[in-house]
Design a protein around this motif. Structure first.
Motif, PDB file in Angstrom:
ATOM      1  N   TRP A 130       0.752  -1.110   0.101  1.00 56.26           N
ATOM      2  CA  TRP A 130      -0.035  -0.006  -0.013  1.00 56.26           C
ATOM      3  C   TRP A 130       0.726   1.336  -0.282  1.00 56.26           C
ATOM      4  CZ3 TRP A 130      -1.588  -5.255   1.500  1.00 56.26           C
ATOM      5  CH2 TRP A 130      -2.926  -5.237   1.167  1.00 56.26           C
ATOM      6  N   LEU A 131       0.116   2.145  -0.976  1.00 55.67           N
ATOM      7  CA  LEU A 131       0.960   3.816  -0.831  1.00 55.67           C
ATOM      8  C   LEU A 131      -0.232   4.893  -1.404  1.00 55.67           C
ATOM      9  CD1 LEU A 131       3.337   5.315  -0.972  1.00 55.67           C
ATOM     10  CD2 LEU A 131       3.149   5.109  -3.536  1.00 55.67           C
ATOM     11  N   GLU A 132      -0.232   5.599  -0.287  1.00 53.38           N
ATOM     12  CA  GLU A 132      -1.173   7.152  -0.692  1.00 53.38           C
ATOM     13  C   GLU A 132      -2.757   5.976   0.151  1.00 53.38           C
ATOM     14  OE1 GLU A 132      -0.263  10.609  -0.482  1.00 53.38           O
ATOM     15  OE2 GLU A 132       1.628   9.526   0.221  1.00 53.38           O
ATOM     16  N   GLY A 133      -2.814   4.777   0.452  1.00 54.21           N
ATOM     17  CA  GLY A 133      -4.282   4.824   0.287  1.00 54.21           C
ATOM     18  C   GLY A 133      -4.858   4.121  -0.313  1.00 54.21           C
ATOM     19  N   GLU A 134      -3.601   3.708  -1.816  1.00 52.83           N
ATOM     20  CA  GLU A 134      -3.710   2.421  -3.048  1.00 52.83           C
ATOM     21  C   GLU A 134      -3.091   1.095  -2.956  1.00 52.83           C
ATOM     22  OE1 GLU A 134      -4.594   5.204  -6.670  1.00 52.83           O
ATOM     23  OE2 GLU A 134      -2.609   4.506  -6.347  1.00 52.83           O
ATOM     24  N   LEU A 135      -3.845   0.087  -2.838  1.00 54.85           N
ATOM     25  CA  LEU A 135      -2.807  -0.898  -3.326  1.00 54.85           C
ATOM     26  C   LEU A 135      -1.904  -0.827  -4.325  1.00 54.85           C
ATOM     27  CD1 LEU A 135      -2.104  -3.837  -2.460  1.00 54.85           C
ATOM     28  CD2 LEU A 135      -4.296  -4.673  -3.432  1.00 54.85           C
ATOM     29  N   VAL A 136      -0.586  -1.311  -4.500  1.00 60.32           N
ATOM     30  CA  VAL A 136       0.241  -0.865  -6.016  1.00 60.32           C
ATOM     31  C   VAL A 136       0.762  -2.452  -6.021  1.00 60.32           C
ATOM     32  CG1 VAL A 136       2.213   0.260  -6.869  1.00 60.32           C
ATOM     33  CG2 VAL A 136      -0.338   1.786  -4.902  1.00 60.32           C
ATOM     34  N   ILE A 137       0.524  -3.370  -6.912  1.00 59.56           N
ATOM     35  CA  ILE A 137       1.491  -3.971  -7.319  1.00 59.56           C
ATOM     36  C   ILE A 137       1.998  -3.586  -8.677  1.00 59.56           C
ATOM     37  CG2 ILE A 137       1.067  -6.633  -8.210  1.00 59.56           C
ATOM     38  CD1 ILE A 137      -1.393  -6.163  -7.661  1.00 59.56           C
ATOM     39  N   SER A 138       3.689  -3.726  -8.421  1.00 60.69           N
ATOM     40  CA  SER A 138       4.376  -3.284  -9.600  1.00 60.69           C
ATOM     41  C   SER A 138       5.174  -4.402  -9.203  1.00 60.69           C
ATOM     42  CB  SER A 138       5.600  -2.413  -8.896  1.00 60.69           C
ATOM     43  OG  SER A 138       5.306  -1.145  -8.328  1.00 60.69           O
ATOM     44  N   SER A 139       4.880  -4.541 -11.152  1.00 64.16           N
ATOM     45  CA  SER A 139       5.694  -6.193 -11.734  1.00 64.16           C
ATOM     46  C   SER A 139       7.088  -5.350 -12.677  1.00 64.16           C
ATOM     47  CB  SER A 139       4.887  -6.916 -12.485  1.00 64.16           C
ATOM     48  OG  SER A 139       3.480  -7.033 -11.418  1.00 64.16           O
ATOM     49  N   LYS A 140       8.411  -5.807 -12.710  1.00 64.27           N
ATOM     50  CA  LYS A 140       9.163  -5.557 -13.278  1.00 64.27           C
ATOM     51  C   LYS A 140       9.972  -7.038 -13.873  1.00 64.27           C
ATOM     52  CE  LYS A 140      13.671  -2.488 -13.351  1.00 64.27           C
ATOM     53  NZ  LYS A 140      13.048  -1.782 -14.220  1.00 64.27           N
ATOM     54  N   ALA A 141      10.620  -6.762 -15.145  1.00 67.07           N
ATOM     55  CA  ALA A 141      10.398  -8.301 -16.141  1.00 67.07           C
ATOM     56  C   ALA A 141      11.778  -7.901 -17.071  1.00 67.07           C
ATOM     57  CB  ALA A 141       9.698  -8.958 -17.033  1.00 67.07           C
ATOM     58  N   PRO A 142      12.398  -8.196 -17.452  1.00 70.00           N
ATOM     59  CA  PRO A 142      14.397  -7.894 -19.121  1.00 70.00           C
ATOM     60  C   PRO A 142      13.594  -7.187 -19.157  1.00 70.00           C
ATOM     61  CG  PRO A 142      14.310 -10.451 -17.811  1.00 70.00           C
ATOM     62  CD  PRO A 142      12.536  -9.601 -17.678  1.00 70.00           C
ATOM     63  N   ASP A 143      12.081  -7.139 -19.921  1.00 67.88           N
ATOM     64  CA  ASP A 143      11.703  -6.456 -20.897  1.00 67.88           C
ATOM     65  C   ASP A 143      10.830  -5.412 -20.681  1.00 67.88           C
ATOM     66  OD1 ASP A 143      10.305  -8.491 -21.985  1.00 67.88           O
ATOM     67  OD2 ASP A 143      10.610  -9.516 -22.852  1.00 67.88           O
ATOM     68  N   ALA A 144      10.278  -5.887 -19.920  1.00 67.37           N
ATOM     69  CA  ALA A 144       9.076  -4.909 -19.473  1.00 67.37           C
ATOM     70  C   ALA A 144       8.433  -4.043 -17.838  1.00 67.37           C
ATOM     71  CB  ALA A 144       7.270  -5.541 -19.710  1.00 67.37           C
ATOM     72  N   ASP A 145       8.391  -2.990 -17.858  1.00 65.88           N
ATOM     73  CA  ASP A 145       7.552  -2.557 -16.338  1.00 65.88           C
ATOM     74  C   ASP A 145       5.810  -2.548 -16.056  1.00 65.88           C
ATOM     75  OD1 ASP A 145       9.899  -2.505 -14.848  1.00 65.88           O
ATOM     76  OD2 ASP A 145      10.525  -0.881 -17.308  1.00 65.88           O
ATOM     77  N   ALA A 146       5.516  -3.073 -15.655  1.00 59.90           N
ATOM     78  CA  ALA A 146       4.016  -2.809 -14.967  1.00 59.90           C
ATOM     79  C   ALA A 146       3.606  -2.716 -14.096  1.00 59.90           C
ATOM     80  CB  ALA A 146       3.193  -3.824 -15.294  1.00 59.90           C
ATOM     81  N   ARG A 147       2.327  -1.564 -13.829  1.00 56.60           N
ATOM     82  CA  ARG A 147       2.053  -1.216 -12.401  1.00 56.60           C
ATOM     83  C   ARG A 147       0.466  -1.266 -12.531  1.00 56.60           C
ATOM     84  NH1 ARG A 147       0.049   3.774  -9.349  1.00 56.60           N
ATOM     85  NH2 ARG A 147       1.230   4.223  -6.993  1.00 56.60           N
ATOM     86  N   GLU A 148       0.177  -1.752 -11.537  1.00 54.84           N
ATOM     87  CA  GLU A 148      -1.328  -1.607 -11.076  1.00 54.84           C
ATOM     88  C   GLU A 148      -1.739  -0.959  -9.756  1.00 54.84           C
ATOM     89  OE1 GLU A 148      -3.190  -5.824 -11.831  1.00 54.84           O
ATOM     90  OE2 GLU A 148      -0.788  -6.340 -11.188  1.00 54.84           O
ATOM     91  N   SER A 149      -2.575  -0.236 -10.281  1.00 53.56           N
ATOM     92  CA  SER A 149      -3.242   0.723  -8.976  1.00 53.56           C
ATOM     93  C   SER A 149      -4.862  -0.423  -8.358  1.00 53.56           C
ATOM     94  CB  SER A 149      -2.747   1.853  -8.696  1.00 53.56           C
ATOM     95  OG  SER A 149      -3.147   2.249  -9.334  1.00 53.56           O
ATOM     96  N   MET A 150      -4.975  -0.279  -7.179  1.00 51.62           N
ATOM     97  CA  MET A 150      -6.142  -0.309  -6.858  1.00 51.62           C
ATOM     98  C   MET A 150      -6.616   0.334  -6.058  1.00 51.62           C
ATOM     99  SD  MET A 150      -6.031  -4.143  -6.819  1.00 51.62           S
ATOM    100  CE  MET A 150      -5.817  -5.097  -8.382  1.00 51.62           C
ATOM    101  N   ARG A 151      -7.385   1.091  -6.010  1.00 52.91           N
ATOM    102  CA  ARG A 151      -8.095   2.767  -5.485  1.00 52.91           C
ATOM    103  C   ARG A 151     -10.303   2.119  -4.634  1.00 52.91           C
ATOM    104  NH1 ARG A 151      -7.152   6.454  -2.731  1.00 52.91           N
ATOM    105  NH2 ARG A 151      -5.364   7.271  -3.100  1.00 52.91           N
ATOM    106  N   LEU A 152     -10.851   1.880  -3.399  1.00 55.72           N
ATOM    107  CA  LEU A 152     -11.649   2.122  -3.414  1.00 55.72           C
ATOM    108  C   LEU A 152     -12.369   2.911  -2.723  1.00 55.72           C
ATOM    109  CD1 LEU A 152     -11.460  -1.583  -0.511  1.00 55.72           C
ATOM    110  CD2 LEU A 152     -12.349  -1.195  -2.789  1.00 55.72           C
ATOM    111  N   SER A 153     -13.518   3.391  -3.116  1.00 51.34           N
ATOM    112  CA  SER A 153     -14.134   4.371  -3.356  1.00 51.34           C
ATOM    113  C   SER A 153     -14.545   4.172  -1.425  1.00 51.34           C
ATOM    114  CB  SER A 153     -15.709   3.596  -3.774  1.00 51.34           C
ATOM    115  OG  SER A 153     -16.832   3.444  -3.540  1.00 51.34           O
TER     116      SER A 153
END
Length: 184
Positions: A130-153
């Motif tokens: 969690w960061l700043e009230g969001e669930l953050v899932i950061s993913s790193k591969a040799p040739d890609a980066d991804a970030r998923e952020s989930m926020r509830l109302s």
């Protein structure tokens, strides 16, 4: 999207957007952050799922425009990477969350387990917390980066998920919104 309240908050958020190498995520879920339940896509508030064929065609055109022969390139990886993020095409999902992790079952039968903290998942190095009230899932591969952020109302009945993927100079940014139809 939340608005940072201060310059330090903006700096923290900017560092977190950098992926796994950014600010450490808190592995302890806030008490009010409960994702348990059955969630259904709110289409009017969601981007359409990425079209894998269109992504590959764009990568092919980019290569041909640069005078390179048609072959699988890092630019074309976005077409394959989207398969690692089933939420991009999901119309419903069931989430079971506890203190250590969450499991997500999508309507197509795909299951994903996300553990809080740092883990290896296939080619991906994943950091979830969690960061700043969001669930953050950061993913790193040799040739890609991804970030998923989930926020509830505020009432916990609506969840917005932003998925950002970067690979080979290309990027994908998709917003999906889900409404909770029942709790588990």
């Amino acid at each position: 999207m939340c608005k940072p309240r201060s310059i330090p908050a903006m700096l923290t958020l900017a560092l977190a957007l950098g992926g796994c190498g950014g600010v450490p995520l808190d592995p302890k879920a806030p008490a009010e952050f409960d994702l348990n339940g059955h969630w259904v896509l709110h289409q009017a508030l969601s981007d359409p799922p990425p079209d894998r064929r269109r992504l590959q065609a764009q990568a092919d055109r980019k290569l041909l425009g640069a005078g390179q022969p048609r072959r699988r390139s890092t630019a074309g990886l976005l077409a394959f990477v989207v398969e690692d993020f089933p939420v991009l095409a999901a119309s419903s999902m069931i989430i079971e969350q506890d203190q250590r992790s969450m499991g997500i079952r999508y309507e197509n039968g795909t299951y994903r387990d996300v553990s809080w903290g740092e883990r290896k998942r296939g080619l991906w190095q994943v950091s979830a917390g969690w960061l700043e009230g969001e669930l953050v899932i950061s993913s790193k591969a040799p040739d890609a980066d991804a970030r998923e952020s989930m926020r509830l109302s505020e009432n916990g009945q609506r969840m917005t998920i932003r998925v950002e993927v970067k690979s080979g100079g290309d990027s994908l940014n998709v917003l999906r919104t889900f409404d909770r139809v029942s709790r588990r």
